[in-house]
Design an enzyme around this catalytic site. Structure first.
Site, mmCIF file in Angstrom:
data_model
loop_
_atom_site.group_PDB
_atom_site.id
_atom_site.type_symbol
_atom_site.label_atom_id
_atom_site.label_comp_id
_atom_site.label_asym_id
_atom_site.label_seq_id
_atom_site.Cartn_x
_atom_site.Cartn_y
_atom_site.Cartn_z
ATOM 1 N N GLY A 173 -9.870 8.409 6.020
ATOM 2 C CA GLY A 173 -10.976 7.981 5.167
ATOM 3 C C GLY A 173 -12.333 8.346 5.751
ATOM 4 N N ASP A 189 -7.978 -4.789 0.744
ATOM 5 C CA ASP A 189 -8.912 -3.879 0.118
ATOM 6 C C ASP A 189 -10.048 -3.767 1.108
ATOM 7 O OD1 ASP A 189 -9.609 -2.103 -1.934
ATOM 8 O OD2 ASP A 189 -11.022 -3.541 -2.775
ATOM 9 N N GLY A 243 -1.994 5.967 6.176
ATOM 10 C CA GLY A 243 -2.864 5.589 7.288
ATOM 11 C C GLY A 243 -2.915 4.077 7.463
ATOM 12 N N LYS A 299 -8.993 1.879 18.308
ATOM 13 C CA LYS A 299 -9.466 1.525 16.968
ATOM 14 C C LYS A 299 -8.786 0.244 16.489
ATOM 15 C CE LYS A 299 -9.670 2.790 12.146
ATOM 16 N NZ LYS A 299 -9.094 3.550 11.044
ATOM 17 N N SER A 314 0.844 -1.200 0.000
ATOM 18 C CA SER A 314 0.000 0.000 0.000
ATOM 19 C C SER A 314 0.872 1.241 0.000
ATOM 20 C CB SER A 314 -0.903 0.011 1.235
ATOM 21 O OG SER A 314 -1.699 1.177 1.264
ATOM 22 N N GLU A 371 -3.528 -1.242 -10.596
ATOM 23 C CA GLU A 371 -4.890 -0.805 -10.895
ATOM 24 C C GLU A 371 -5.886 -1.785 -10.298
ATOM 25 O OE1 GLU A 371 -7.668 0.637 -14.649
ATOM 26 O OE2 GLU A 371 -5.627 -0.079 -15.028
ATOM 27 N N HIS A 431 -12.082 -3.348 11.391
ATOM 28 C CA HIS A 431 -12.154 -4.380 10.357
ATOM 29 C C HIS A 431 -10.760 -4.840 9.945
ATOM 30 C CE1 HIS A 431 -11.956 -0.359 8.787
ATOM 31 N NE2 HIS A 431 -11.705 -0.755 7.564
ATOM 32 N N ARG A 432 -9.833 -3.869 9.799
ATOM 33 C CA ARG A 432 -8.461 -4.219 9.408
ATOM 34 C C ARG A 432 -7.774 -5.001 10.522
ATOM 35 N NH1 ARG A 432 -7.412 0.232 7.714
ATOM 36 N NH2 ARG A 432 -8.068 -0.251 5.610
#
Length: 196
Positions: free
Chosen positions: A153, A71, A14, A175, A10, A42, A180-181
């Site tokens: 985000g 993702d 963040g 957090k 990535s 892409e 989710h991450r």
């Protein structure tokens, strides 16, 4: 496991910061796409898993190292799980996150259902092309943007279930314990020893 290296595929600072904090206890060096001067891949997939797989395989092949890529996106239930896989592109199209927040709130104005979830799919790829998939999800609701300097985000408009603060208001440590991450990375970490 000292001197082990893994690529977090990535350029999002963040995400990289979160991943390094979450993976710190593995005693592995986390290299970013920027560290290795890897080009962007892409995101042509139609699902979180397809996009994460594209990025992880490309980074692993380019670096010769195991690579993880995620993702993730915000899925708003009353909006048919939009923006979902297109979350970052939607914000860019709107002119940035503050304008995206306004658009989301406008679209939800007459909706009673403000529920949403953040979804993250993490893919681990090896240079030989094999992959493993991990998922994480956190449920919550959409709220008006709150003051908060943490997160990134869509964090300022997402309040996780059981909390009175948005992701942007929670400390990084808090957090990273519920996101989710974090959940996807936790699944990866449990599998880590076998993976290596």
């Amino acid at each position: 496991m000292a001197n082990k290296q893994i690529v977090f595929a990535s350029h999002n600072q963040g995400k990289i910061k979160e991943a390094r904090a979450l993976l710190a206890k593995l005693n592995v060096e986390v290299l970013s796409a920027d560290d290795l001067d890897l080009s962007d891949v892409e995101e042509t997939g139609l699902t979180f898993e397809e996009n994460a797989t594209l990025k992880a395989i490309a980074a692993s092949k380019a670096s010769g190292l195991p690579a993880i890529a995620d993702d993730s996106g915000l899925c708003i239930h009353a909006l048919h799980d939009e923006p979902g896989v297109y979350s970052a592109r939607y914000a860019k199209k709107m002119g940035g996150y503050p304008d995206a927040f306004k658009d989301v709130l406008k679209r939800l104005k007459n909706q009673s259902d403000k529920s949403a979830h953040f979804m993250c799919v993490l893919v681990l790829a090896f240079p030989n092309g094999t992959t493993k998939v991990y998922q994480g999800r956190v449920d919550g609701k959409i709220v008006s943007p709150k003051d908060g300097n943490n997160g990134f985000g869509f964090d300022p408009i997402f309040m996780p279930d059981g909390y009175t603060q948005t992701f942007a208001e929670l400390s990084d440590a808090k957090k990273n314990s519920i996101s989710h991450r974090a959940r996807a990375i936790q699944s990866f970490m449990e599998d880590f020893k076998n993976s290596f």
